[in-house]
Design an enzyme around this catalytic site. Structure first.
Site, PDB file in Angstrom:
ATOM      1  N   SER A   1      -2.858 -20.044 -22.643  1.00 29.24           N
ATOM      2  CA  SER A   1      -1.977 -21.150 -23.018  1.00 29.24           C
ATOM      3  C   SER A   1      -2.667 -22.050 -24.032  1.00 29.24           C
ATOM      4  O   SER A   1      -3.905 -22.178 -24.034  1.00 29.24           O
ATOM      5  CB  SER A   1      -1.663 -21.948 -21.758  1.00 29.24           C
TER       6      SER A   1
ATOM      7  N   TYR B   1      -4.692 -26.556 -13.717  1.00 28.56           N
ATOM      8  CA  TYR B   1      -3.984 -25.414 -14.313  1.00 28.56           C
ATOM      9  C   TYR B   1      -4.700 -24.960 -15.587  1.00 28.56           C
ATOM     10  O   TYR B   1      -5.048 -23.784 -15.745  1.00 28.56           O
ATOM     11  CB  TYR B   1      -2.529 -25.790 -14.632  1.00 28.56           C
TER      12      TYR B   1
ATOM     13  N   LYS C   1      -6.993 -21.429 -16.599  1.00 26.53           N
ATOM     14  CA  LYS C   1      -6.820 -20.551 -17.769  1.00 26.53           C
ATOM     15  C   LYS C   1      -8.135 -20.422 -18.539  1.00 26.53           C
ATOM     16  O   LYS C   1      -8.501 -19.345 -19.000  1.00 26.53           O
ATOM     17  CB  LYS C   1      -5.734 -21.110 -18.699  1.00 26.53           C
TER      18      LYS C   1
HETATM   19  P1  NAD Z   1       6.969 -17.519 -14.044  1.00 21.85           P
HETATM   20  O1  NAD Z   1       6.604 -18.375 -12.898  1.00 21.85           O
HETATM   21  O2  NAD Z   1       8.399 -17.353 -14.398  1.00 21.85           O
HETATM   22  O3  NAD Z   1       6.338 -16.063 -13.861  1.00 21.85           O
HETATM   23  C1  NAD Z   1       5.130 -15.842 -13.167  1.00 21.85           C
HETATM   24  C2  NAD Z   1       5.400 -14.765 -12.132  1.00 21.85           C
HETATM   25  O4  NAD Z   1       4.180 -14.507 -11.421  1.00 21.85           O
HETATM   26  C3  NAD Z   1       6.449 -15.166 -11.114  1.00 21.85           C
HETATM   27  O5  NAD Z   1       7.439 -14.156 -11.068  1.00 21.85           O
HETATM   28  C4  NAD Z   1       5.687 -15.264  -9.787  1.00 21.85           C
HETATM   29  O6  NAD Z   1       6.469 -14.864  -8.692  1.00 21.85           O
HETATM   30  C5  NAD Z   1       4.514 -14.341 -10.047  1.00 21.85           C
HETATM   31  N1  NAD Z   1       3.292 -14.644  -9.291  1.00 21.85           N
HETATM   32  C6  NAD Z   1       2.684 -15.855  -9.143  1.00 21.85           C
HETATM   33  N2  NAD Z   1       1.573 -15.738  -8.389  1.00 21.85           N
HETATM   34  C7  NAD Z   1       1.474 -14.424  -8.060  1.00 21.85           C
HETATM   35  C8  NAD Z   1       0.549 -13.672  -7.300  1.00 21.85           C
HETATM   36  N3  NAD Z   1      -0.499 -14.249  -6.720  1.00 21.85           N
HETATM   37  N4  NAD Z   1       0.754 -12.337  -7.173  1.00 21.85           N
HETATM   38  C9  NAD Z   1       1.829 -11.737  -7.746  1.00 21.85           C
HETATM   39  N5  NAD Z   1       2.742 -12.396  -8.467  1.00 21.85           N
HETATM   40  C10 NAD Z   1       2.561 -13.719  -8.629  1.00 21.85           C
HETATM   41  O7  NAD Z   1       6.141 -18.069 -15.309  1.00 21.85           O
HETATM   42  P2  NAD Z   1       6.229 -17.653 -16.831  1.00 21.85           P
HETATM   43  O8  NAD Z   1       6.742 -18.822 -17.586  1.00 21.85           O
HETATM   44  O9  NAD Z   1       6.861 -16.324 -16.995  1.00 21.85           O
HETATM   45  O10 NAD Z   1       4.672 -17.559 -17.162  1.00 21.85           O
HETATM   46  C11 NAD Z   1       3.960 -16.336 -17.152  1.00 21.85           C
HETATM   47  C12 NAD Z   1       2.510 -16.614 -17.467  1.00 21.85           C
HETATM   48  O11 NAD Z   1       2.432 -17.270 -18.734  1.00 21.85           O
HETATM   49  C13 NAD Z   1       1.809 -17.531 -16.457  1.00 21.85           C
HETATM   50  O12 NAD Z   1       0.504 -17.048 -16.258  1.00 21.85           O
HETATM   51  C14 NAD Z   1       1.778 -18.877 -17.160  1.00 21.85           C
HETATM   52  O13 NAD Z   1       0.691 -19.659 -16.756  1.00 21.85           O
HETATM   53  C15 NAD Z   1       1.636 -18.442 -18.615  1.00 21.85           C
HETATM   54  N6  NAD Z   1       2.157 -19.469 -19.553  1.00 21.85           N
HETATM   55  C16 NAD Z   1       3.451 -19.894 -19.439  1.00 21.85           C
HETATM   56  C17 NAD Z   1       3.927 -20.885 -20.298  1.00 21.85           C
HETATM   57  C18 NAD Z   1       5.332 -21.399 -20.175  1.00 21.85           C
HETATM   58  O14 NAD Z   1       5.625 -22.484 -20.682  1.00 21.85           O
HETATM   59  N7  NAD Z   1       6.256 -20.690 -19.550  1.00 21.85           N
HETATM   60  C19 NAD Z   1       3.077 -21.426 -21.282  1.00 21.85           C
HETATM   61  C20 NAD Z   1       1.770 -20.962 -21.378  1.00 21.85           C
HETATM   62  C21 NAD Z   1       1.308 -19.969 -20.507  1.00 21.85           C
END
Ligand code: NAD
Ligand code: UDP
Length: 336
Positions: free
Chosen positions: A124, A148, A152
């Site tokens: 991120s 958080y 990362k």
């Molecule tokens: P999201 O919450 O929709 O998807 C994450 C998925 O991981 C979920 O389906 C959840 O059920 C699953 N999960 C969480 N912990 C778990 C575990 N221990 N074992 C198995 N599954 C698990 O989030 P997203 O927006 O799709 O984000 C995906 C990744 O991208 C994350 O790592 C997040 O930190 C990173 N990210 C997201 C954003 C954003 O704004 N959406 C920005 C920067 C980075």
């Protein structure tokens, strides 16, 4: 390629599954459904016209991961799974380190055991901390202001060590800016539980009449209109960035950090205006105080992704708002 998507039923994972599958990759989704629903499996199957293998499991279950990697002859992993709410991470740091850091260690152990050494990691722009200059390039110093972001950063550092310990590893840390929007079908998108933390889903719910108004967190930043500026990137562009990253990893080894952003920033009020145009609805808003920890402006220098991946974000702000609105309406109709 056979690709495992941890967190595959989540927001970014589900869009990436669609893109990879349409490019001919064999995709397996792995998720504990802590922040998503298996209803998404039907939606993505409907979009691409075929079912996706799904394993319900936690990334901290190394044995299950190992068996999954073996039984599907995986070539690479995209590691989306993790918790992502900044405020919650301050209140529950142990949960965040356990899910994100421990989860990644478990994944690395399983990958090492199965000799699967290609990994794309969801990082991120938060790893840049308070911007010292803009636009943010990958050489900008890293720091974290909350658990958080720190999770990362720790993971990125850990992955760097792994890549230097064994030159067979191929690792891309993708530093996402602000993913928004939805698949053009309106079948999948971001549908947060409870009060949205992020701007775009909040605006969508106000436009839909589910919430009365948007609170704008600060109008006294040193920006054009005083509101915070971010680099919003369409989730389908982001998903295509993952396909490009996988392709890049077939041609190189080592550890790489790559920004996925557009290079252009929009203010909160510009986002409100764009959404009103896309939805033909009013988005009432009220100025409130700044949110703790927010930076005034944050946008990417996306040059490295262009050079290494031959990828650039191509969808417009109007596309981002129109697709979000289409998805929001399908949610209202009980579609998701
Ligand atoms: P999201 O919450 O929709 O998807 C994450 C998925 O991981 C979920 O389906 C959840 O059920 C699953 N999960 C969480 N912990 C778990 C575990 N221990 N074992 C198995 N599954 C698990 O989030 P997203 O927006 O799709 O984000 C995906 C990744 O991208 C994350 O790592 C997040 O930190 C990173 N990210 C997201 C954003 C954003 O704004 N959406 C920005 C920067 C980075
Ligand atoms: N924001 C806002 N009201 C909200 C949510 C967000 O004014 O209800 C602002 C926030 O201060 C920031 C921008 O919108 O300037 C994007 O916030 P978001 O939480 O979506 O992303 P991040 O701050 O993590 O980049």
């Amino acid at each position: 390629m056979n690709v495992l998507l941890t967190g595959g039923t989540g927001y970014i994972g589900s869009h990436t599954a669609v893109v990879l599958s349409q490019l001919g990759h064999e995709v397996v989704l792995y998720d504990n459904l802590s922040n998503s629903s298996d209803a998404v499996l039907e939606k993505i199957a409907q979009i691409v016209g075929q079912d996706f293998p799904f394993v319900r499991g936690d990334v901290r279950d190394t044995e299950l991961l190992r068996n999954t990697l073996a039984s599907h002859s995986m070539d690479a992993v995209i590691h989306f799974a993790g918790l992502k709410a900044v405020g919650e991470s301050v209140a529950k740091p142990v949960d965040y380190y356990a899910n994100n850091v421990q989860g990644t260690i478990s994944l690395l152990q399983a990958m090492q055991a199965q000799q699967v050494k290609s990994l794309v990691f969801s990082s991120s722009a938060t790893v840049y901390g308070q911007p010292q200059y803009l636009p943010l390039d990958e050489n900008h110093p890293t720091s974290a202001t909350n658990p958080y972001g720190r999770s990362k950063l720790y993971i990125e550092e850990m992955l760097k060590d792994v890549a230097s310990s064994d030159h067979g590893w191929r690792i891309a840390c993708l530093r996402y800016f602000n993913p928004v929007g939805a698949h053009q079908s309106g079948l999948i998108g971001e549908n947060p539980n409870g009060l949205p933390n992020n701007l775009m889903p909040y605006i969508a719910q106000v436009a839909a009449g589910q919430r009365s108004e948007l609170g704008v967190f600060g109008d006294d930043y040193p920006t054009n209109d005083g509101t915070g500026v971010r680099d919003y990137i369409h989730v389908m562009d982001l998903a295509e960035g993952h396909a490009a990253a996988l392709d890049f990893l077939t041609k190189t080894t080592g550890w790489h950090a790559i920004n996925l952003g557009t290079g252009k920033g929009y203010s909160v009020l510009e986002m409100v205006g764009a959404f009103e145009r896309a939805s033909s609805r009013k988005v009432p808003y009220r100025m409130t105080s700044r949110r703790a920890g927010d930076v005034a402006e944050c946008y990417a220098n996306p040059k490295r992704a262009g050079e290494l991946f031959k990828w650039t974000a191509r969808r417009s702000l109007d596309d981002m708002c129109a697709s979000t609105w289409r998805f929001q309406q399908s949610v209202e109709l009980g579609g998701s």
